[in-house]
Design an enzyme around this catalytic site. Structure first.
Site, PDB file in Angstrom:
ATOM      1  N   CYS A   1      13.585  23.438   3.636  1.00  0.00           N
ATOM      2  CA  CYS A   1      12.661  24.163   2.806  1.00  0.00           C
ATOM      3  C   CYS A   1      11.845  23.420   2.076  1.00  0.00           C
ATOM      4  O   CYS A   1      12.155  22.046   2.109  1.00  0.00           O
ATOM      5  CB  CYS A   1      13.364  25.200   1.878  1.00  0.00           C
TER       6      CYS A   1
ATOM      7  N   LYS B   1       0.899  -1.110  -0.085  1.00  0.00           N
ATOM      8  CA  LYS B   1       0.019  -0.038  -0.039  1.00  0.00           C
ATOM      9  C   LYS B   1       0.782   1.383   0.164  1.00  0.00           C
ATOM     10  O   LYS B   1       2.002   0.980   0.353  1.00  0.00           O
ATOM     11  CB  LYS B   1      -0.937   0.042   1.319  1.00  0.00           C
TER      12      LYS B   1
ATOM     13  N   ASP C   1      11.876  22.477  -1.089  1.00  0.00           N
ATOM     14  CA  ASP C   1      12.710  21.969  -2.270  1.00  0.00           C
ATOM     15  C   ASP C   1      14.428  21.729  -1.903  1.00  0.00           C
ATOM     16  O   ASP C   1      14.986  21.218  -2.916  1.00  0.00           O
ATOM     17  CB  ASP C   1      12.698  22.769  -3.477  1.00  0.00           C
TER      18      ASP C   1
ATOM     19  N   HIS D   1      -6.354  -7.976  12.440  1.00  0.00           N
ATOM     20  CA  HIS D   1      -5.117  -7.108  12.974  1.00  0.00           C
ATOM     21  C   HIS D   1      -4.874  -7.064  14.111  1.00  0.00           C
ATOM     22  O   HIS D   1      -5.580  -6.758  14.940  1.00  0.00           O
ATOM     23  CB  HIS D   1      -5.654  -6.097  11.936  1.00  0.00           C
TER      24      HIS D   1
ATOM     25  N   ARG E   1     -11.061  -0.995  14.705  1.00  0.00           N
ATOM     26  CA  ARG E   1     -10.810  -0.190  13.507  1.00  0.00           C
ATOM     27  C   ARG E   1     -11.822  -0.942  12.294  1.00  0.00           C
ATOM     28  O   ARG E   1     -12.926  -0.855  12.763  1.00  0.00           O
ATOM     29  CB  ARG E   1      -9.539  -0.097  12.726  1.00  0.00           C
TER      30      ARG E   1
ATOM     31  N   TYR F   1      15.093  30.215   6.343  1.00  0.00           N
ATOM     32  CA  TYR F   1      13.738  30.968   6.756  1.00  0.00           C
ATOM     33  C   TYR F   1      13.875  31.551   8.236  1.00  0.00           C
ATOM     34  O   TYR F   1      14.162  30.597   8.972  1.00  0.00           O
ATOM     35  CB  TYR F   1      12.468  30.196   6.443  1.00  0.00           C
TER      36      TYR F   1
ATOM     37  N   ARG G   1       0.919 -10.755   6.750  1.00  0.00           N
ATOM     38  CA  ARG G   1       0.901  -9.428   5.820  1.00  0.00           C
ATOM     39  C   ARG G   1       1.952  -8.719   6.112  1.00  0.00           C
ATOM     40  O   ARG G   1       1.806  -7.888   6.938  1.00  0.00           O
ATOM     41  CB  ARG G   1      -0.400  -8.873   5.862  1.00  0.00           C
TER      42      ARG G   1
HETATM   43  C1  LIG Z   1      -0.602  -1.833   6.911  1.00  0.00           C
HETATM   44  C2  LIG Z   1      -1.028  -2.917   7.180  1.00  0.00           C
HETATM   45  C3  LIG Z   1      -0.183  -4.101   7.373  1.00  0.00           C
HETATM   46  C4  LIG Z   1       1.282  -4.219   7.396  1.00  0.00           C
HETATM   47  O1  LIG Z   1       1.745  -3.482   8.603  1.00  0.00           O
HETATM   48  P1  LIG Z   1       3.344  -3.559   8.639  1.00  0.00           P
HETATM   49  O2  LIG Z   1       3.366  -3.087  10.177  1.00  0.00           O
HETATM   50  O3  LIG Z   1       3.956  -2.469   7.806  1.00  0.00           O
HETATM   51  O4  LIG Z   1       3.943  -4.631   8.231  1.00  0.00           O
HETATM   52  C5  LIG Z   1      -0.871  -5.344   7.784  1.00  0.00           C
HETATM   53  N1  LIG Z   1      -2.196  -5.597   7.707  1.00  0.00           N
HETATM   54  C6  LIG Z   1      -2.890  -4.544   7.775  1.00  0.00           C
HETATM   55  C7  LIG Z   1      -4.291  -4.730   8.007  1.00  0.00           C
HETATM   56  C8  LIG Z   1      -2.317  -3.175   7.532  1.00  0.00           C
HETATM   57  O5  LIG Z   1      -3.298  -2.040   7.482  1.00  0.00           O
END
Ligand SMILES: *Cc1c(COP(=O)(O)O)cnc(C)c1O
Length: 771
Positions: free
Chosen positions: A674, A399, A676, A521, A493, A626, A580
Site C-alpha cells: 500500500c 544528484k 504507507d 559520458h 544525450r 487491496y 564521476r
Molecule cells: C549520474 C551520472 C554519473 C554517475 O553515474 P553512476 O553510474 O551512478 O556512477 C556520472 N556522470 C553523469 C553525466 C551522470 O549523469
C-alpha cells in the site's frame, strides 16, 4: 536550516548574552570608569548585532533561491520568456518567514507579560497605555528596556525581505547601510546631527516615533543582511585572515568609541561604524570554528537575555532583605556575578520545559527510516582511491539527494574525507549544498535555465556546456561563469558532437566562460559484452582524439573526465583528472548480475528499516490487502509494517517476490504493497510484537537483503530504487567518515588492484594521446 557545523555561532550566543548582562550591570564600574566604558559601552555592543546576524544567517537562505529568481525576472532574452512562469512559481518561501514570525512573536508576547508586573509596579504601564505611545512601545520600545530586541528582529527581517524582493544584494547592502548611517546619527554620532539645524529638526521628528534609533527599521536590517550574506558567500579565507581582520577592526572600534566619548557626541552608545567590519570578521571566524550545533546553548542564551533584568531586580531585592546590599550590589563585579548566576540558574531550570521531549537515541525511528553509515562511505572512498590511477580524483555524484542517501550529509562527510569535487543534476541541488557549507567544485550535469544563471555565480557553481548555442547564451550573461564542456561521443544525450571541432572551438573561444574541464559520458560501460566493450572503447578513443585535436590548436581542455562508477570498475586505467562516481560510492552496484573487471570491497552505506505496527491472526481463506490478492492457505499470523510505495518501496515488490527481515528471519511480503504500509507473513517467526523492527534493505542477524536484490525483485536498478526513496524516510546518520581504524583496504588488496589494472586489454595508446 540545518544548523550542524555552526557550533561556533551557538557558543558565541552564550558569550553575547553575558555581554548583554554586562551592559545592564556595568561589572567594571567600581574598578575604573574607563574600563567600564570600554567593556560595556563599546566592546559589548557587538552582542545584539551578532544576534541579528545569526538571524539573517539562518533565515535568509531558506527564502533565497526564490529571491534570486525574482531579481533576474525579465532580464533574460526573448527565447526564455516562456519559462517565466516556471520561475515565478518558486518565488519567496514565506513559510520560513512565517515560522520565524510566529516563534518570535510568541516569545515577545510571553516576555511582555513577564515584565508586566514590574511595569505596573514602577507605574510605567499607565504611561504606555496612552494611545499615542502604545504602538510606539510595541513596535520599537519593547515595553521593557531590553525587549526592544524582539520587535526589532521582526521589523528588521521584514525590511530586509521587502528590500530583497526589489533589489539585488548590492542594493540591499547599500540601502541597509544608509539606514544604519541614519541610526548612527541619532546614536553615537548625535553630536554631528546637532551641528545642522535641518538634521536636528528631522531627528526631533524621528524621536517622536521612537526613543532610540537602535531599532528594527534603522539598525537591525544591515546586520540581518550581513548574516544572509555570510550564508551565501562561498568564499573562504584562512582563519588567520579573519582573526587579523577582527583584531584590526576591534582596535578601530575602540578608538572610535573613545574618540566619540571625548567629543561628547553620544546620545546613546549602542552603535559604531566599526561594528560592521568587526561583526563581519567575528562571524566568519565563528563559522570557521564549526562544531556541533547546540539547541541547549541557543535556548540558554535566549533565556539569559530575557530574564536577566528580572534577576537584577531579584538580586537587589535580596540584597535589601538580607541586608547584604553593600556586598551584592555595591561591588559591581560581585553584582554582575550574582546576576549571571541567577540568570543561568533560571535558564537551567526552564530548559527542560523549552526543549520539550529529550532527544532520545530512538528519535526518528517511530515509523520508517534509513540508517546511513559514514564509515562505509569512507571505505568506499578508500577503495576507489586505490583503484584510480595517480592524479585522478573522485568527483562524487550526489544528484537526486545523493541517490536517496541525503545529499548534504553525504557531501559534508565526503568533504571531511577530502573529496572536493561534486556533481549534481540541477542548479537548485548545487545551491542547496553551498548553503549548507559544502566546499569544492560543484558541477551541474544538467541544463540550467537562463533565469537561474545568477545562482551559478552567487553560489560559485560550475555549469555543463551542453552545446555551442548554450555556450553563447552563458557567454552573454555578463561576468565570468565557470563551466565544463560536455562532448557527445555516442550517447546522444547532452554535449557537442565530438566531431564538431568548429563548434567546440567556438565554445573554447568564449571570453566569459572560465572553462575548467571537459568531459563525456559512456553509455554502455556497465556491460562486458564484446559489442558493448567495443562501443565503449570507440567512445573513449573518440573523446581522447577530440581532446588531442583541441590541444593541437593550443586549447587547454582543463580537467578531463569520462568515467562513471562502471567506467572506473571496467576501465580503471584511463588517464584523466576526475572519475564521476555515483552509485558505487554508496556501496552498491546498479544490478546484481553485473560483473566488473575490478571488484573492490564496497560496503552499502544505506539500510532501510520500518516498524511493525500491528500483528494479527487470520484464518484459512482470509484475503489480505487491496484487491484481495492474497489468500491465506491456512491459519497464519501476519504483521503490518509501516512503510509503503509512498516511501519509495516499489509496489511491484509485492506478489510474493519480496521479503523483509524481522528478528533475523525472512518474512514474505503478502498482498499488494500500500502507499504507507505493507503486510508480511510472520507465521514462522515466534513472538513478533508491535514495535519490532522490519529490515527492508540491510542486515539483521545472519540474514541480509541487498539493495540489488530488492531492485531485481522489482524489475529495476538500484539507482532508481534508491533515488526514489521518499521524504518521509528519516535519514539517520551514524559513524564518522574519518574514523581511522578498521581499514578494509589491505596491502594485499592494493597489490591485487595494481596487477588487475595490467591484466586488462590495455589500449595504452589512449593514455599516450592524453599527455
Ligand atoms: C549520474 C551520472 C554519473 C554517475 O553515474 P553512476 O553510474 O551512478 O556512477 C556520472 N556522470 C553523469 C553525466 C551522470 O549523469
Amino acid at each position: 536550516m540545518n544548523r550542524n557545523g555552526y557550533g561556533g555561532i551557538d557558543r558565541f550566543r552564550l558569550i553575547a548574552a553575558l555581554l548583554v548582562v554586562a551592559v545592564h550591570t556595568l561589572p567594571l564600574v567600581s574598578l575604573s570608569p574607563l574600563a567600564d566604558f570600554i567593556l560595556t559601552h563599546v566592546l559589548a555592543r557587538v552582542a545584539v548585532p551578532f544576534f541579528f546576524m545569526a538571524t539573517g544567517f539562518f533565515l535568509l537562505p531558506d527564502m533565497l533561491p526564490a529571491l534570486n529568481h525574482k531579481n533576474n525576472a525579465g532580464t533574460g532574452t526573448n527565447s526564455i520568456k516562456g519559462h517565466k512562469i516556471f520561475c515565478e512559481g518558486k518565488r519567496v518561501d514565506y513559510k520560513a518567514l512565517k515560522t520565524y514570525f510566529k516563534k518570535t512573536a510568541s516569545i515577545y508576547l510571553l516576555a511582555v507579560l513577564m515584565y508586566l508586573p514590574l511595569n505596573i509596579y514602577t507605574g510605567r504601564l499607565a504611561e504606555m497605555l496612552k494611545p499615542s505611545s502604545l504602538i510606539r512601545e510595541l513596535a520599537f520600545g519593547g515595553t521593557f528596556y531590553h525587549l526592544w530586541y524582539l520587535p526589532a528582529g521582526m521589523l528588521g527581517v521584514l525590511t530586509v525581505c521587502i528590500l530583497l524582493s526589489r533589489f539585488n544584494w548590492k542594493g540591499v547592502f547599500f540601502i541597509t547601510g544608509l539606514l544604519y548611517a541614519a541610526a548612527l546619527l541619532g546614536d553615537s554620532y548625535y553630536g554631528l546631527t546637532l551641528k545642522f539645524d535641518g538634521l536636528k529638526n528631522f531627528y526631533d521628528l524621528l524621536f517622536i516615533c521612537f526613543d532610540y534609533t537602535r531599532n528594527g527599521l534603522l539598525m537591525a536590517p544591515v546586520f540581518i543582511a550581513l548574516g544572509g550574506g555570510a550564508a551565501l558567500s562561498g568564499r573562504k579565507y584562512p582563519v588567520t585572515a579573519y582573526a587579523a581582520g577582527l583584531s584590526v577592526s576591534a582596535t578601530l572600534l575602540l578608538t572610535e568609541g573613545l574618540f566619540l566619548k571625548q567629543l561628547g557626541w553620544q546620545r546613546h552608545d549602542s552603535m559604531y561604524i566599526m561594528l560592521l567590519p568587526c561583526l563581519f570578521f567575528l562571524f566568519r571566524l565563528l563559522l570557521n570554528i564549526g562544531g556541533k550545533a547546540s539547541k541547549a546553548l541557543r535556548n540558554t542564551a535566549l533565556i539569559i537575555y530575557l530574564v536577566h533584568p528580572l534577576c537584577i531586580v531579584l538580586v537587589r531585592g535580596l540584597g535589601k532583605v538580607l541586608d547584604l546590599t553593600s556586598l551584592l550590589v555595591d561591588n559591581s563585579m560581585i553584582h554582575y556575578a550574582a546576576v549571571v548566576v541567577t540568570s543561568v540558574l533560571c535558564a537551567l531550570s526552564l530548559l527542560p520545559f523549552i526543549n520539550g521531549r529529550k532527544d532520545d537515541k530512538n528519535a526518528g525511528k517511530g515509523r520508517a527510516w534509513a540508517e546511513i553509515r559514514m564509515e562505509n562511505l569512507r571505505n568506499n572512498v578508500e577503495q576507489f582511491r586505490s583503484i584510480l590511477p595517480q592524479g585522478c580524483r573522485i568527483m562524487a555524484v550526489v544528484k537526486a539527494n545523493a541517490y536517496g542517501h541525503g545529499d548534504v550529509e553525504m557531501a559534508a562527510g565526503l568533504n571531511k574525507l577530502d573529496v572536493n569535487a561534486f556533481a549534481v543534476a540541477t542548479v537548485e541541488e548545487g545551491a542547496r549544498l553551498r548553503r549548507k557549507g559544502i566546499t569544492g567544485e560543484i558541477l551541474i550535469l544538467g541544463y540550467t535555465f537562463p533565469e537561474e544563471f545568477s545562482l551559478l555565480k552567487s553560489y560559485s557553481l560550475t555549469q555543463t556546456v551542453i552545446d555551442s548555442d548554450y555556450a553563447a547564451m552563458l557567454n552573454s550573461y555578463g561576468g565570468k561563469i565557470r563551466v565544463h564542456v560536455k562532448i557527445d561521443t555516442g550517447m546522444h544525450r547532452l554535449g557537442v558532437n565530438s566531431k564538431d571541432i568548429d563548434g567546440l572551438l567556438s565554445i573554447y573561444n568564449c571570453k566569459n566562460l572560465a572553462i575548467n574541464g571537459t568531459f563525456t559520458h559512456l553509455s554502455s560501460c556497465d556491460s562486458l559484452l564484446q559489442e558493448d566493450v567495443d562501443f565503449t572503447l570507440r567512445q573513449i578513443e573518440q573523446f581522447y582524439k577530440t581532446l588531442y585535436k583541441l590541444k593541437q590548436v593550443g586549447i587547454n581542455p582543463g580537467r578531463v573526465h569520462l568515467q562513471s562508477s562502471y567506467g572506473v570498475l571496467n576501465y580503471p586505467y584511463l588517464k584523466c583528472d576526475y572519475a564521476r562516481v555515483g552509485i558505487a560510492l554508496y556501496g552498491v552496484l546498479s544490478d546484481k548480475n553485473h560483473v566488473t573487471r575490478v571488484s573492490p570491497c564496497l560496503s552499502p552505506v544505506l539500510s532501510i528499516k520500518a516498524r511493525v505496527v500491528l500483528t494479527k491472526k487470520i484464518e484459512e481463506g482470509d484475503k489480505v490487502g487491496y484487491g484481495r490478492e492474497y489468500t491465506a492457505g491456512g491459519k497464519m499470523t501476519i504483521a503490518v509494517v509501516a512503510i509503503g510505495y509512498g516511501d519509495g518501496i516499489p509496489r511491484n515488490l509485492s506478489a510474493g517476490k519480496g521479503h523483509v527481515l524481522i528478528r533475523g528471519e525472512k518474512a514474505r511480503i503478502i498482498g499488494r504493497i500500500c502507499m504507507d504500509q505493507m503486510m508480511v507473513d510472520v507465521s514462522n517467526i515466534p513472538r513478533v510484537v508491535q514495535g519490532d523492527i522490519a529490515t527492508v534493505i540491510g542486515g539483521d542477524g545472519r540474514e541480509s537483503i541487498s539493495a540489488e536484490s530488492v531492485a531485481a525483485c522489482s524489475g529495476t536498478l538500484t539507482n532508481e530504487l534508491l533515488s526514489r526513496l521518499g521524504q518521509r524516510i528519516v535519514r539517520m546518520v551514524t559513524g564518522d567518515p574519518i574514523f581511522k581504524e578498521n581499514r578494509v583496504f589491505t596491502p594485499e588488496l592494493k597489490k591485487f588492484y595494481e596487477t588487475a589494472r595490467f591484466s586488462i586489454k590495455s589500449p595504452h595508446f589512449f593514455s599516450m594521446l592524453h599527455k
